[in-house]
Design a protein around this motif. Structure first.
Motif, PDB file in Angstrom:
ATOM      1  N   ARG A 299       0.822  -1.213   0.000  1.00  0.00           N
ATOM      2  CA  ARG A 299       0.000   0.000   0.000  1.00  0.00           C
ATOM      3  C   ARG A 299       0.856   1.263   0.000  1.00  0.00           C
ATOM      4  N   ILE A 300       1.940   1.243   0.771  1.00  0.00           N
ATOM      5  CA  ILE A 300       2.822   2.410   0.797  1.00  0.00           C
ATOM      6  C   ILE A 300       3.458   2.620  -0.576  1.00  0.00           C
ATOM      7  N   ALA A 301       3.936   1.549  -1.191  1.00  0.00           N
ATOM      8  CA  ALA A 301       4.565   1.658  -2.509  1.00  0.00           C
ATOM      9  C   ALA A 301       3.578   2.151  -3.565  1.00  0.00           C
ATOM     10  N   MET A 302       2.375   1.588  -3.572  1.00  0.00           N
ATOM     11  CA  MET A 302       1.379   2.003  -4.557  1.00  0.00           C
ATOM     12  C   MET A 302       0.903   3.439  -4.312  1.00  0.00           C
ATOM     13  N   GLY A 303       0.780   3.798  -3.041  1.00  0.00           N
ATOM     14  CA  GLY A 303       0.380   5.169  -2.715  1.00  0.00           C
ATOM     15  C   GLY A 303       1.411   6.183  -3.154  1.00  0.00           C
ATOM     16  N   LEU A 304       2.680   5.883  -2.896  1.00  0.00           N
ATOM     17  CA  LEU A 304       3.746   6.797  -3.323  1.00  0.00           C
ATOM     18  C   LEU A 304       3.843   6.853  -4.846  1.00  0.00           C
ATOM     19  N   ALA A 305       3.585   5.739  -5.510  1.00  0.00           N
ATOM     20  CA  ALA A 305       3.587   5.734  -6.972  1.00  0.00           C
ATOM     21  C   ALA A 305       2.461   6.616  -7.517  1.00  0.00           C
ATOM     22  N   GLY A 306       1.292   6.554  -6.898  1.00  0.00           N
ATOM     23  CA  GLY A 306       0.180   7.404  -7.328  1.00  0.00           C
ATOM     24  C   GLY A 306       0.464   8.875  -7.101  1.00  0.00           C
ATOM     25  N   LEU A 307       1.078   9.193  -5.962  1.00  0.00           N
ATOM     26  CA  LEU A 307       1.425  10.583  -5.687  1.00  0.00           C
ATOM     27  C   LEU A 307       2.514  11.079  -6.641  1.00  0.00           C
ATOM     28  N   ALA A 308       3.489  10.222  -6.945  1.00  0.00           N
ATOM     29  CA  ALA A 308       4.536  10.601  -7.890  1.00  0.00           C
ATOM     30  C   ALA A 308       3.953  10.789  -9.291  1.00  0.00           C
ATOM     31  N   PHE A 309       3.026   9.918  -9.669  1.00  0.00           N
ATOM     32  CA  PHE A 309       2.353  10.029 -10.966  1.00  0.00           C
ATOM     33  C   PHE A 309       1.690  11.402 -11.104  1.00  0.00           C
ATOM     34  N   THR A 310       1.047  11.841 -10.037  1.00  0.00           N
ATOM     35  CA  THR A 310       0.371  13.129 -10.061  1.00  0.00           C
ATOM     36  C   THR A 310       1.368  14.277 -10.049  1.00  0.00           C
TER      37      THR A 310
END
Length: 72
Positions: free
Chosen positions: A15-26
């Motif tokens: 969840r942390i990895a996917m959340g950070l990936a989503g924030l980086a994507f944005t």
């Protein structure tokens, strides 16, 4: 503690990895579909990262999910 952790360690890390990936994507601005999609991805990313950091998911708690006591 006000809540009991209901996420195993592997799921917290995911969840942390996917959340950070989503924030980086944005943050990078890869969203060409528009502002609405960027906001949605940022919100989902923030929620995933926070639930991973705290180890507690309110939706999992509503359906009765609990750890087996081993913390995995």
């Amino acid at each position: 503690m006000l809540y009991a952790k209901n996420l195993p360690g592997w799921e917290r890390a995911l969840r942390i990895a996917m959340g950070l990936a989503g924030l980086a994507f944005t943050a990078i601005g890869w969203s060409t579909a528009g502002f609405g999609l960027a906001v949605a991805v940022a919100l989902v990313g923030a929620i995933l990262a926070l639930t991973g950091l705290f180890g507690f998911c309110p939706m999992c708690a509503m359906v009765g999910r609990k750890l087996d006591g081993k913390g995995r």
